[in-house]
Scaffold this motif. Sequence first.
Motif, PDB file in Angstrom:
ATOM      1  N   PHE A 184       6.209  -0.855   5.430  1.00  0.00           N
ATOM      2  CA  PHE A 184       6.674  -2.188   5.063  1.00  0.00           C
ATOM      3  C   PHE A 184       5.458  -3.019   4.686  1.00  0.00           C
ATOM      4  O   PHE A 184       4.530  -3.182   5.479  1.00  0.00           O
ATOM      5  CB  PHE A 184       7.421  -2.847   6.234  1.00  0.00           C
ATOM      6  N   ASN A 185       5.475  -3.500   3.444  1.00  0.00           N
ATOM      7  CA  ASN A 185       4.372  -4.321   2.938  1.00  0.00           C
ATOM      8  C   ASN A 185       3.030  -3.585   3.036  1.00  0.00           C
ATOM      9  O   ASN A 185       1.984  -4.208   3.165  1.00  0.00           O
ATOM     10  CB  ASN A 185       4.295  -5.650   3.701  1.00  0.00           C
ATOM     11  N   ASP A 186       3.081  -2.263   2.997  1.00  0.00           N
ATOM     12  CA  ASP A 186       1.883  -1.427   3.064  1.00  0.00           C
ATOM     13  C   ASP A 186       1.037  -1.731   4.297  1.00  0.00           C
ATOM     14  O   ASP A 186      -0.190  -1.582   4.277  1.00  0.00           O
ATOM     15  CB  ASP A 186       1.034  -1.589   1.805  1.00  0.00           C
ATOM     16  N   SER A 187       1.682  -2.160   5.383  1.00  0.00           N
ATOM     17  CA  SER A 187       0.921  -2.519   6.583  1.00  0.00           C
ATOM     18  C   SER A 187       1.592  -2.084   7.884  1.00  0.00           C
ATOM     19  O   SER A 187       0.918  -1.886   8.894  1.00  0.00           O
ATOM     20  CB  SER A 187       0.681  -4.032   6.620  1.00  0.00           C
ATOM     21  N   ILE A 188       2.916  -1.943   7.879  1.00  0.00           N
ATOM     22  CA  ILE A 188       3.642  -1.505   9.070  1.00  0.00           C
ATOM     23  C   ILE A 188       4.234  -0.132   8.753  1.00  0.00           C
ATOM     24  O   ILE A 188       5.171  -0.016   7.966  1.00  0.00           O
ATOM     25  CB  ILE A 188       4.752  -2.504   9.454  1.00  0.00           C
ATOM     26  N   ASP A 189       3.666   0.905   9.358  1.00  0.00           N
ATOM     27  CA  ASP A 189       4.034   2.285   9.026  1.00  0.00           C
ATOM     28  C   ASP A 189       4.943   2.907  10.081  1.00  0.00           C
ATOM     29  O   ASP A 189       4.805   2.632  11.277  1.00  0.00           O
ATOM     30  CB  ASP A 189       2.788   3.157   8.899  1.00  0.00           C
ATOM     31  N   VAL A 190       5.846   3.772   9.610  1.00  0.00           N
ATOM     32  CA  VAL A 190       6.701   4.565  10.490  1.00  0.00           C
ATOM     33  C   VAL A 190       6.593   6.014  10.021  1.00  0.00           C
ATOM     34  O   VAL A 190       6.876   6.314   8.860  1.00  0.00           O
ATOM     35  CB  VAL A 190       8.175   4.105  10.447  1.00  0.00           C
ATOM     36  N   SER A 191       6.185   6.905  10.914  1.00  0.00           N
ATOM     37  CA  SER A 191       5.949   8.298  10.524  1.00  0.00           C
ATOM     38  C   SER A 191       7.237   9.028  10.178  1.00  0.00           C
ATOM     39  O   SER A 191       8.315   8.711  10.698  1.00  0.00           O
ATOM     40  CB  SER A 191       5.229   9.047  11.649  1.00  0.00           C
ATOM     41  N   ALA A 192       7.104  10.024   9.310  1.00  0.00           N
ATOM     42  CA  ALA A 192       8.256  10.853   8.935  1.00  0.00           C
ATOM     43  C   ALA A 192       8.817  11.575  10.157  1.00  0.00           C
ATOM     44  O   ALA A 192      10.029  11.736  10.295  1.00  0.00           O
ATOM     45  CB  ALA A 192       7.842  11.861   7.862  1.00  0.00           C
ATOM     46  N   GLN A 193       7.925  11.994  11.080  1.00  0.00           N
ATOM     47  CA  GLN A 193       8.377  12.700  12.288  1.00  0.00           C
ATOM     48  C   GLN A 193       9.287  11.822  13.134  1.00  0.00           C
ATOM     49  O   GLN A 193      10.307  12.281  13.653  1.00  0.00           O
ATOM     50  CB  GLN A 193       7.178  13.152  13.132  1.00  0.00           C
ATOM     51  N   LEU A 194       8.903  10.555  13.293  1.00  0.00           N
ATOM     52  CA  LEU A 194       9.710   9.654  14.114  1.00  0.00           C
ATOM     53  C   LEU A 194      11.056   9.377  13.447  1.00  0.00           C
ATOM     54  O   LEU A 194      12.094   9.308  14.130  1.00  0.00           O
ATOM     55  CB  LEU A 194       8.962   8.333  14.346  1.00  0.00           C
TER      56      LEU A 194
END
Length: 265
Positions: A184-194
């Motif tokens: 999100f906005n290139d700053s809040i990441d969520v991994s593909a695994q999660l």
Amino acid sequence: MRIFEIIDDEERLNVGTLLYYEKEKDFIIELAEGLDEWNAPLLFTKKVKEGALTIPRDLSKTWVRERVIPSGRQNIGSILSTHRLKEYDEMKLLELAQGRCSQDSLFINKLDSLPNYVLQRQKHNLNDVTVLEENSILCFFADGLVRKVPLETLKEIEKIESVLKNRPLFETCAIGVGGYYLTFNDSIDVSAQLLRKKGKPIPLDYRDFLSFVKRSIVDTTSSCSMLGCSRQNLSYLVGQGQLDPIKENVKGNLYAKKDIEKLRW
């Protein structure tokens, strides 16, 4: 993308693989199979204990930055000039030093192709993502899996509450380099695994399908804007087989947004 193996010179052990996405200047580290908390780099010990061998981009970048001269060093201009560098570049500095650091015996070595264990893991990466109504995300994985992930189930992600409370921020959801995460906005990441773990298999209904189409297809003008190129450049990419239009029209083609994003990588 540039690929480097990470080797422990003292133990003669392959520690993992460093992936560098040049345009985005992002790093991803894939630790080797069989690595444990005793032979993993100290920075990644916690991740290995948790059973995670794919290191997120922020922690991967931290590993790189611990091994290069900091940009704020007093004589940095002289150092760059000595090595004929026009500007500060973490990857070039890392290569110049072969990734060596006084704190351990690790170094890097360039590879021409991805190791098999990395290729196998990438099958679980994201192929595309799109936001839905009611703060949910539709995730398409490289191995064909489809998951619908309610944002409220991602409580372990720092700042996810900010995304829940800010629809414009939620709308910035995009696939990260290599499909390793959404951001999100290139700053809040969520991994593909999660996302695979938290998501639920779903049969696509019509509203979800329409939402996917609406947010995942771009026209010629938008594609040129995203790539920073002209219509002629875009036509050349199509002619060379590097880009396939979803629909062709004399007034302009339609493209999958994910294909345009991948050209940016």
